[in-house]
Design an enzyme around this catalytic site. Structure first.
Site, PDB file in Angstrom:
ATOM      1  N   HIS A 356       0.797  -1.236   0.000  1.00 22.81           N
ATOM      2  CA  HIS A 356       0.000   0.000   0.000  1.00 22.81           C
ATOM      3  C   HIS A 356       0.817   1.267   0.000  1.00 22.81           C
ATOM      4  CE1 HIS A 356      -4.196  -1.299   0.524  1.00 22.81           C
ATOM      5  NE2 HIS A 356      -3.667  -2.367   1.108  1.00 22.81           N
ATOM      6  N   LYS A 534      -9.212  14.058   3.454  1.00 21.75           N
ATOM      7  CA  LYS A 534      -8.306  12.903   3.560  1.00 21.75           C
ATOM      8  C   LYS A 534      -7.426  13.145   4.772  1.00 21.75           C
ATOM      9  CE  LYS A 534      -6.961  13.973  -0.677  1.00 21.75           C
ATOM     10  NZ  LYS A 534      -6.997  12.682  -1.375  1.00 21.75           N
ATOM     11  N   ARG A 535      -6.626  12.152   5.179  1.00 26.35           N
ATOM     12  CA  ARG A 535      -5.693  12.384   6.269  1.00 26.35           C
ATOM     13  C   ARG A 535      -4.784  13.565   5.932  1.00 26.35           C
ATOM     14  NH1 ARG A 535      -5.669   8.577  10.598  1.00 26.35           N
ATOM     15  NH2 ARG A 535      -3.915   9.830  11.345  1.00 26.35           N
ATOM     16  N   LYS A 540       0.194  14.552   0.826  1.00 29.64           N
ATOM     17  CA  LYS A 540      -1.115  14.865   0.251  1.00 29.64           C
ATOM     18  C   LYS A 540      -1.263  16.369  -0.026  1.00 29.64           C
ATOM     19  CE  LYS A 540      -3.484  10.872   2.406  1.00 29.64           C
ATOM     20  NZ  LYS A 540      -4.293  10.225   1.356  1.00 29.64           N
ATOM     21  N   THR A 642      -8.740   6.454  -2.850  1.00 22.10           N
ATOM     22  CA  THR A 642     -10.098   5.999  -3.140  1.00 22.10           C
ATOM     23  C   THR A 642     -11.068   7.168  -2.983  1.00 22.10           C
ATOM     24  OG1 THR A 642     -10.228   5.212  -0.863  1.00 22.10           O
ATOM     25  CG2 THR A 642      -9.809   3.561  -2.567  1.00 22.10           C
ATOM     26  N   LYS A 646     -14.552   8.163  -5.161  1.00 15.11           N
ATOM     27  CA  LYS A 646     -15.873   8.504  -4.610  1.00 15.11           C
ATOM     28  C   LYS A 646     -16.327   9.860  -5.139  1.00 15.11           C
ATOM     29  CE  LYS A 646     -14.283   6.504  -0.248  1.00 15.11           C
ATOM     30  NZ  LYS A 646     -13.673   6.950   1.038  1.00 15.11           N
TER      31      LYS A 646
HETATM   32  C1  LIG Z   1     -12.339   7.147   1.318  1.00 13.15           C
HETATM   33  C2  LIG Z   1     -11.897   7.613   2.653  1.00 13.15           C
HETATM   34  C3  LIG Z   1     -10.545   7.872   2.880  1.00 13.15           C
HETATM   35  C4  LIG Z   1      -9.490   7.746   1.802  1.00 13.15           C
HETATM   36  O1  LIG Z   1      -9.354   9.002   1.174  1.00 13.15           O
HETATM   37  P1  LIG Z   1      -8.090   9.323   0.227  1.00 13.15           P
HETATM   38  O2  LIG Z   1      -8.460  10.647  -0.358  1.00 13.15           O
HETATM   39  O3  LIG Z   1      -8.043   8.253  -0.788  1.00 13.15           O
HETATM   40  O4  LIG Z   1      -6.907   9.388   1.105  1.00 13.15           O
HETATM   41  C5  LIG Z   1     -10.158   8.317   4.130  1.00 13.15           C
HETATM   42  N1  LIG Z   1     -11.057   8.504   5.120  1.00 13.15           N
HETATM   43  C6  LIG Z   1     -12.385   8.281   4.930  1.00 13.15           C
HETATM   44  C7  LIG Z   1     -13.317   8.531   6.052  1.00 13.15           C
HETATM   45  C8  LIG Z   1     -12.836   7.824   3.699  1.00 13.15           C
HETATM   46  O5  LIG Z   1     -14.144   7.590   3.543  1.00 13.15           O
END
Ligand SMILES: *Cc1c(COP(=O)(O)O)cnc(C)c1O
Length: 797
Positions: A356, A534-535, A540, A642, A646
């Site tokens: 990952h 995101k985190r 990022k 991911t 979404k």
């Molecule tokens: C989908 C999701 C992530 C992953 O987000 P990335 O932008 O791919 O880092 C992190 N936290 C939550 C709550 C999510 O639903």
């Protein structure tokens, strides 16, 4: 075809059952029932309807002797379970009517369930999406993980700074799981290995008990249900003191305190190395329990051990369960009396590993001293694995090197398949971290690009868009997402685009109402909603976004009557508690928000909001309301992402770099529907080799220079010139993630976004095109890929 209980569910039958549960399971009179009581009564009613398909699936798997998939993951970021069940059983409408008839607000009841936050971010959420797809595809599977008493910490802001508090989801009754006190295994640590007549035996120093808790995970339309089995740690004294403590009461009390801590908290970080004894114990704890359980089930079916890989496929979600290699060998050799070499081969044929991350600081390593103290027998077995590997390929590859046990190398050598999570990432895995091993084992590394479950991330979270889609192409896309391409002929249809636009507007209003009610924030719903959730992490690059925000603010102030595109910048995300620079970035965003939102000249044109405590449930509100998706990581650093999927699926075009799955998203949606900027992965490598690249980039960018000088002058920190010293020093002197080098390219791409958004019809068309072309990113497609190319585990349907 599986026969499911044909009992029809009506609003009336639901209502009767809810009332029954309220009375008999909760002992409550409707007149005195709280929101919590109603939620539990509704949940128990729904749960009753999951049990039949769950039993039927288990029965069918045993009867058909079907191969089972085991997904081992330290994290499952599930969110609310009530929604999953309602949606997959198609009971949304009936449950709403039933709750209304009982005088309850359905939405309030559903929103009362706390998120199961047993994960940090993408890795844990991927595991949750995979569980949904495995059940939808009727692939017999178990998810295995840890039942953390405290999930990911809750975040709140004080003076703009992140504060953490313990999360306590299990303080309320958790009705979705079934406790299995009879399914319990001893897990050992420490001690020493005694060898007699060439036969090794591990005499452990401490023992805890892993106790199973099962949650059924039901698939689309309730046709199949698998099990998520989470392990809780208990003191051995309650289990069988005699057989593994031999009356050693001091040892037993050590075990008791260890047991209390082992499943207590989720480590709040998955991107840096922790190197902590407790973390190693957590990893071994759930892996060892899962393998004992897998072997028990396998042997109960009467198979010969040599056929293990024909009936069992185990997937390791990152290296956290990589101890599965030596542990499975240990069980085969020490418990089931196989020879070492065949045991290693058998284990390897059963195991697979998903990588990952390429971030060097996130590759797990344990000091030899710690590792051999906690797991002395496994330390020996790893030496056997190294030797067997050398025998086979004639090239030395070190798992134990420079005083460390390297879990990536261990996972690779003990796996029959190794996969990356996007096309670009898998290529980089071959070229960088595992270049040597890839040369020795050509073909072992393959790709499975991540996906997201369309049930939760479109159907459930975006009812407005769901209706537009179903009105246009009919139903059935929920488990056949490529059917969204049937929207394509409508992309120039005024009626369709109007409906699409209306859905987006209503989602923006829904979000605005929620932000007002829950966070006291007011926002302009006519503005573009520009979303980065995101985190918080340097790779990022939330700081790139906030610097661009400052530069845009400066431009607007210099020309307030210009033709600006109003924007609301929305941030969401948590920083690891020990990640000081990420926490500074959070504070900077909040400081900039405070300054900008008070500026009467610009506040209708540019607003910044950062609601605290981003989690799955917040994502479900933010994603449908987003106009623009920020996917701006340094190229080569985001393995897949991911969130990017979404957002695009929900009609939010991407501004992004050529990183992770962005590359494939752009290929699918078309370059005219994606705002590309920035250096490529190979350009990033080349730029890093240049002298003073950051200072040069700053020098030649007047906008960036000005923004950095404003921060340094304390313009956003009430005159405090030192508050962001760490961020500034990092950007001028180091800037490993090339924020400075990508700044101008990003700023220009944002102005292309502004221009495109001013053409409202054109923008809606881009958004709808994103939805129509994202069908490939369903996690059903990902799971089919794993099932065919890695597990050889067909669907039972
Ligand atoms: C989908 C999701 C992530 C992953 O987000 P990335 O932008 O791919 O880092 C992190 N936290 C939550 C709550 C999510 O639903």
């Amino acid at each position: 075809m599986l026969q499911i209980n044909p009992e029809t569910v009506t609003p009336d039958s639901l209502r009767t059952d809810i009332e029954k549960h309220l009375k008999f399971s909760l002992g409550k009179d409707a007149a005195h029932a709280s929101l919590y009581d109603w939620r539990i009564a509704l949940s128990l009613t729904l749960r009753d309807r999951v049990v039949e398909p769950w039993f039927a699936s288990t029965r069918q798997t045993y009867e058909g002797k079907h191969k089972r998939v085991y997904y081992l993951s330290m994290e499952f970021l599930i969110g609310r379970l009530i929604e999953d069940v309602i949606i997959n059983l198609d009971l949304e409408e009936n449950a709403r009517v039933a709750m209304n008839a009982l005088g309850q607000d359905y939405h309030a009841v559903v929103a009362d369930e706390p998120d199961a936050a047993l994960g940090n971010g993408g890795l844990g959420r991927l595991a949750a999406c995979f569980m949904d797809s495995l059940s939808t595809l009727a692939i017999p599977a178990y998810g295995y993980g840890i039942r953390y008493e405290h999930g990911l910490f809750e975040q709140h802001f004080e003076n703009g700074q992140q504060m953490e508090s313990a999360e306590a989801w299990l303080e309320q009754r958790h009705v979705w799981e079934f406790e299995r006190p009879e399914v319990a295994y001893p897990i050992h640590f420490g001690g020493h290995v005694r060898t007699e007549n060439g036969q090794a035996s591990w005499e452990p120093g401490e023992t805890v008990v892993a106790s199973a808790h099962d949650t059924p995970t039901v698939g689309w339309q309730g046709k199949w249900a698998n099990t998520l089995r989470l392990w809780a740690a208990k003191p051995a004294a309650l289990f069988d003191l005699e057989s593994f403590n031999r009356g050693d009461y001091i040892g037993a009390s050590v075990a008791e305190s260890l047991a209390r801590t082992i499943s207590r908290v989720l480590y709040p970080d998955d991107t840096t190395e922790v190197g902590k004894e407790l973390r190693l114990k957590q990893e071994y704890f759930f892996t060892a329990a899962s393998l004992q359980d897998i072997l028990r089930r396998f042997l109960s079916e009467g198979h010969a051990l040599a056929t293990l890989p024909d009936h069992v496929a185990i997937q390791l979600n990152d290296t956290h369960p990589a101890i599965a290699g030596p542990e499975l060998v240990r069980l085969l050799v020490d418990v089931h009396s196989l020879e070492m070499e065949p045991a290693i081969e058998l284990a390897r044929a059963t195991l697979n590993y998903t990588n990952h991350t390429l971030l060097p600081e996130a590759l797990e390593r344990w000091s030899e001293g710690l590792f051999s103290r906690i797991l002395p027998r496994h330390y020996q077995i790893i030496q056997h694995i190294e030797a067997a590997h050398f025998e086979r390929v004639g090239t030395q590859v070190r798992i134990i090197e420079d005083g460390n046990v390297k879990m990536g190398e261990l996972a690779f050598i003990m796996a029959s398949h190794v996969n990356g999570v996007s096309a670009l990432h898998s290529d980089l895995v071959k070229e960088t971290v595992f270049a040597d091993l890839n040369a020795l084992y050509p073909g072992r590394i393959l790709n499975q690009t991540n996906g997201v479950t369309p049930r939760r991330w479109l159907h459930a979270c975006n009812p407005a868009l769901r209706r537009v889609i179903t009105d246009t192409i009919g139903t059935g896309w929920q488990d056949d997402l490529e059917r969204l391409s049937e929207l394509e002929p409508n992309l120039d249809d005024t009626g369709f685009l109007d409906a699409y636009d209306t859905a987006k507007r209503s989602n923006k209003q829904r979000l605005a109402q929620w932000l007002k009610a829950e966070h006291g924030m007011s926002l302009n719903t006519d503005a573009m909603f520009d979303v980065q959730i995101k985190r918080i992490h340097e790779y990022k690059r939330q700081h790139l976004n906030i610097l661009e925000t400052i530069a845009l603010w400066n431009d607007i102030r210099a020309n307030p009557d210009g033709d600006w595109t109003p924007r609301v910048k929305i941030f969401g995300g948590k920083a690891a508690p020990g990640y000081v620079l990420a926490k500074s970035i959070i504070r900077l965003i909040n400081d900039v928000a405070k300054t900008l939102n008070q500026d009467p000249v610009t506040r209708d044109l540019l607003q910044v909001v950062y609601p605290e405590n981003y989690n799955v449930s917040m994502a479900e509100l933010l994603i449908p309301a987003s106009d623009l998706s920020e996917q701006i990581s340094t190229a080569g650093k985001e393995a897949s992402g991911t969130g990017n999927m979404k957002l695009s699926l929900n009609g939010s075009p991407t501004i992004g770099t050529l990183d992770g799955a962005n590359v494939e998203i752009r290929d699918h949606v078309g370059e005219e529907n994606f705002f590309l900027f920035g250096l490529t992965a190979s350009e990033v490598e080349a730029r890093r080799a240049e002298h003073a690249y950051a200072r040069n980039a700053i020098k030649y960018s007047p906008r960036l220079s000005m923004a950095l000088e404003q921060i340094a002058a304390g313009e956003f920190s009430g005159g405090d010139k030192t508050r962001y010293q760490d961020v500034l020093t990092n950007l001028y002197d180091h800037d490993y993630f090339l924020v400075t080098c990508d700044f101008d390219s990003y700023f220009d791409a944002q102005r292309r976004v502004d221009a495109a958004y001013r053409d409202q019809r054109g923008w809606t068309r881009k958004a709808a095109t994103n939805t129509a072309r994202m069908g490939w990113f369903s996690s059903d497609r990902t799971i089919r890929g794993y099932a065919e190319e890695i597990w050889n585990a067909p669907s039972v349907r």
